[in-house]
Write a protein that holds these residues in place. Structure first.
Motif, PDB file in Angstrom:
ATOM      1  N   LEU A  22     -63.484  10.233  36.070  1.00 41.36           N
ATOM      2  CA  LEU A  22     -64.258  11.714  35.754  1.00 41.36           C
ATOM      3  C   LEU A  22     -65.131  11.270  34.621  1.00 41.36           C
ATOM      4  O   LEU A  22     -66.383  11.755  34.301  1.00 41.36           O
ATOM      5  CB  LEU A  22     -63.351  12.700  35.293  1.00 41.36           C
ATOM      6  CG  LEU A  22     -62.539  13.255  36.410  1.00 41.36           C
ATOM      7  CD1 LEU A  22     -61.835  14.346  35.815  1.00 41.36           C
ATOM      8  CD2 LEU A  22     -63.216  13.945  37.276  1.00 41.36           C
ATOM      9  N   GLY A  23     -64.925  10.399  33.750  1.00 41.32           N
ATOM     10  CA  GLY A  23     -65.653  10.141  32.582  1.00 41.32           C
ATOM     11  C   GLY A  23     -64.775   9.194  31.636  1.00 41.32           C
ATOM     12  O   GLY A  23     -63.814   9.054  31.683  1.00 41.32           O
ATOM     13  N   ARG A  24     -65.405   8.856  30.456  1.00 44.08           N
ATOM     14  CA  ARG A  24     -64.629   7.953  29.395  1.00 44.08           C
ATOM     15  C   ARG A  24     -64.828   8.635  28.033  1.00 44.08           C
ATOM     16  O   ARG A  24     -66.116   9.443  27.682  1.00 44.08           O
ATOM     17  CB  ARG A  24     -65.059   6.446  29.422  1.00 44.08           C
ATOM     18  CG  ARG A  24     -64.613   5.986  30.828  1.00 44.08           C
ATOM     19  CD  ARG A  24     -65.220   4.503  30.616  1.00 44.08           C
ATOM     20  NE  ARG A  24     -64.853   4.100  31.906  1.00 44.08           N
ATOM     21  CZ  ARG A  24     -64.693   2.641  32.205  1.00 44.08           C
ATOM     22  NH1 ARG A  24     -64.930   1.912  30.868  1.00 44.08           N
ATOM     23  NH2 ARG A  24     -64.459   2.129  33.097  1.00 44.08           N
ATOM     24  N   THR A  25     -64.113   8.213  27.066  1.00 45.73           N
ATOM     25  CA  THR A  25     -64.568   8.645  25.524  1.00 45.73           C
ATOM     26  C   THR A  25     -63.710   7.542  24.818  1.00 45.73           C
ATOM     27  O   THR A  25     -62.470   7.061  25.235  1.00 45.73           O
ATOM     28  CB  THR A  25     -64.010   9.988  25.247  1.00 45.73           C
ATOM     29  OG1 THR A  25     -64.513  10.259  23.814  1.00 45.73           O
ATOM     30  CG2 THR A  25     -62.195  10.309  25.433  1.00 45.73           C
ATOM     31  N   ALA A  26     -64.057   7.576  23.645  1.00 45.34           N
ATOM     32  CA  ALA A  26     -63.254   6.441  22.657  1.00 45.34           C
ATOM     33  C   ALA A  26     -62.774   7.391  21.629  1.00 45.34           C
ATOM     34  O   ALA A  26     -63.415   8.311  21.003  1.00 45.34           O
ATOM     35  CB  ALA A  26     -64.128   5.582  21.989  1.00 45.34           C
ATOM     36  N   MET A  27     -61.454   7.297  21.381  1.00 42.36           N
ATOM     37  CA  MET A  27     -60.602   8.154  20.321  1.00 42.36           C
ATOM     38  C   MET A  27     -59.602   7.185  19.599  1.00 42.36           C
ATOM     39  O   MET A  27     -59.243   5.883  20.016  1.00 42.36           O
ATOM     40  CB  MET A  27     -59.639   8.967  21.009  1.00 42.36           C
ATOM     41  CG  MET A  27     -60.452  10.068  21.834  1.00 42.36           C
ATOM     42  SD  MET A  27     -59.297  11.268  22.790  1.00 42.36           S
ATOM     43  CE  MET A  27     -58.594  12.060  21.495  1.00 42.36           C
ATOM     44  N   LYS A  28     -59.642   7.672  18.231  1.00 42.10           N
ATOM     45  CA  LYS A  28     -58.579   6.864  17.374  1.00 42.10           C
ATOM     46  C   LYS A  28     -57.292   7.207  17.775  1.00 42.10           C
ATOM     47  O   LYS A  28     -56.955   8.335  18.297  1.00 42.10           O
ATOM     48  CB  LYS A  28     -58.707   7.471  15.870  1.00 42.10           C
ATOM     49  CG  LYS A  28     -60.352   6.718  15.256  1.00 42.10           C
ATOM     50  CD  LYS A  28     -60.225   7.013  13.976  1.00 42.10           C
ATOM     51  CE  LYS A  28     -61.817   6.553  13.470  1.00 42.10           C
ATOM     52  NZ  LYS A  28     -61.736   5.205  13.379  1.00 42.10           N
ATOM     53  N   LEU A  29     -56.251   6.259  17.846  1.00 41.70           N
ATOM     54  CA  LEU A  29     -54.840   6.623  17.872  1.00 41.70           C
ATOM     55  C   LEU A  29     -54.324   7.984  17.265  1.00 41.70           C
ATOM     56  O   LEU A  29     -53.653   8.806  18.020  1.00 41.70           O
ATOM     57  CB  LEU A  29     -53.852   5.663  17.847  1.00 41.70           C
ATOM     58  CG  LEU A  29     -52.696   5.556  18.121  1.00 41.70           C
ATOM     59  CD1 LEU A  29     -52.357   6.031  19.503  1.00 41.70           C
ATOM     60  CD2 LEU A  29     -51.646   4.271  17.756  1.00 41.70           C
ATOM     61  N   LYS A  30     -54.716   8.057  16.155  1.00 38.77           N
ATOM     62  CA  LYS A  30     -54.340   9.139  15.429  1.00 38.77           C
ATOM     63  C   LYS A  30     -54.834  10.510  16.020  1.00 38.77           C
ATOM     64  O   LYS A  30     -53.879  11.647  15.922  1.00 38.77           O
ATOM     65  CB  LYS A  30     -54.743   9.321  13.968  1.00 38.77           C
ATOM     66  CG  LYS A  30     -56.152   9.318  13.686  1.00 38.77           C
ATOM     67  CD  LYS A  30     -56.328   9.465  12.384  1.00 38.77           C
ATOM     68  CE  LYS A  30     -57.973   9.570  11.968  1.00 38.77           C
ATOM     69  NZ  LYS A  30     -58.153   9.802  10.711  1.00 38.77           N
ATOM     70  N   ASP A  31     -55.987  10.591  16.650  1.00 40.28           N
ATOM     71  CA  ASP A  31     -56.325  11.658  17.510  1.00 40.28           C
ATOM     72  C   ASP A  31     -55.666  11.929  18.735  1.00 40.28           C
ATOM     73  O   ASP A  31     -55.503  12.994  19.003  1.00 40.28           O
ATOM     74  CB  ASP A  31     -58.158  11.542  17.573  1.00 40.28           C
ATOM     75  CG  ASP A  31     -58.801  11.551  16.379  1.00 40.28           C
ATOM     76  OD1 ASP A  31     -58.145  12.141  15.327  1.00 40.28           O
ATOM     77  OD2 ASP A  31     -59.876  10.774  16.190  1.00 40.28           O
ATOM     78  N   VAL A  32     -55.496  10.766  19.426  1.00 42.77           N
ATOM     79  CA  VAL A  32     -54.667  10.743  20.638  1.00 42.77           C
ATOM     80  C   VAL A  32     -53.427  11.534  20.253  1.00 42.77           C
ATOM     81  O   VAL A  32     -52.799  12.376  21.254  1.00 42.77           O
ATOM     82  CB  VAL A  32     -54.395   9.498  21.195  1.00 42.77           C
ATOM     83  CG1 VAL A  32     -53.411   9.673  22.453  1.00 42.77           C
ATOM     84  CG2 VAL A  32     -55.792   8.976  21.596  1.00 42.77           C
ATOM     85  N   LEU A  33     -52.733  11.128  19.308  1.00 49.42           N
ATOM     86  CA  LEU A  33     -51.305  11.492  19.002  1.00 49.42           C
ATOM     87  C   LEU A  33     -51.236  13.247  18.654  1.00 49.42           C
ATOM     88  O   LEU A  33     -50.143  13.773  18.610  1.00 49.42           O
ATOM     89  CB  LEU A  33     -50.869  10.690  17.948  1.00 49.42           C
ATOM     90  CG  LEU A  33     -50.449   9.496  18.047  1.00 49.42           C
ATOM     91  CD1 LEU A  33     -49.880   8.527  16.753  1.00 49.42           C
ATOM     92  CD2 LEU A  33     -49.320   9.247  19.188  1.00 49.42           C
ATOM     93  N   THR A  34     -52.392  13.760  18.299  1.00 48.04           N
ATOM     94  CA  THR A  34     -52.463  15.122  17.994  1.00 48.04           C
ATOM     95  C   THR A  34     -52.974  16.233  19.189  1.00 48.04           C
ATOM     96  O   THR A  34     -52.798  17.264  19.255  1.00 48.04           O
ATOM     97  CB  THR A  34     -53.465  15.460  16.709  1.00 48.04           C
ATOM     98  OG1 THR A  34     -54.864  15.032  17.478  1.00 48.04           O
ATOM     99  CG2 THR A  34     -53.306  14.810  15.718  1.00 48.04           C
ATOM    100  N   LEU A  35     -53.260  15.453  20.291  1.00 45.76           N
ATOM    101  CA  LEU A  35     -53.293  16.268  21.646  1.00 45.76           C
ATOM    102  C   LEU A  35     -52.207  17.166  22.162  1.00 45.76           C
ATOM    103  O   LEU A  35     -51.011  16.637  21.909  1.00 45.76           O
ATOM    104  CB  LEU A  35     -53.622  15.209  22.885  1.00 45.76           C
ATOM    105  CG  LEU A  35     -54.976  14.548  22.586  1.00 45.76           C
ATOM    106  CD1 LEU A  35     -55.328  13.556  23.743  1.00 45.76           C
ATOM    107  CD2 LEU A  35     -56.185  15.476  22.587  1.00 45.76           C
TER     108      LEU A  35
END
Length: 89
Positions: A22-35
């Motif tokens: 569908l698409g891509r994005t770049a995220m910091k691990l700290k932001d992934v952990l807040t999902l």
């Protein structure tokens, strides 16, 4: 080297991984952990852009999502390397 058509019969039962991106994005691990369940992640692709269809990580086609009998499905719009569809775009 070209194989006769019947030569490909040997490969018909080989398992491959089909992926629709569908698409891509770049995220910091700290932001992934807040999902969480209500999180929204913005992707690099617009809603009217074709999706990438890949087999074992190699782009083979582009397509669009459709609904079929209450399920999501994929309609192939163009094949990778298909010069005719590239010229029409």
């Amino acid at each position: 080297m070209t194989l006769p058509a019947r030569g490909f019969d040997l490969l018909k039962d080989v398992d491959v991984r089909l992926t629709v991106e569908l698409g891509r994005t770049a995220m910091k691990l700290k932001d992934v952990l807040t999902l969480g369940p209500e999180s929204v992640v913005m992707l690099d692709r617009l809603t009217d852009e074709l999706l990438d269809v890949m087999v074992n990580g190699t782009l083979i086609a582009r397509g669009e999502i459709v609904a079929d009998n209450g399920r999501f499905a994929l309609r192939i719009v163009e094949l990778a390397g298909d010069d005719a569809s590239a010229e029409a775009a």
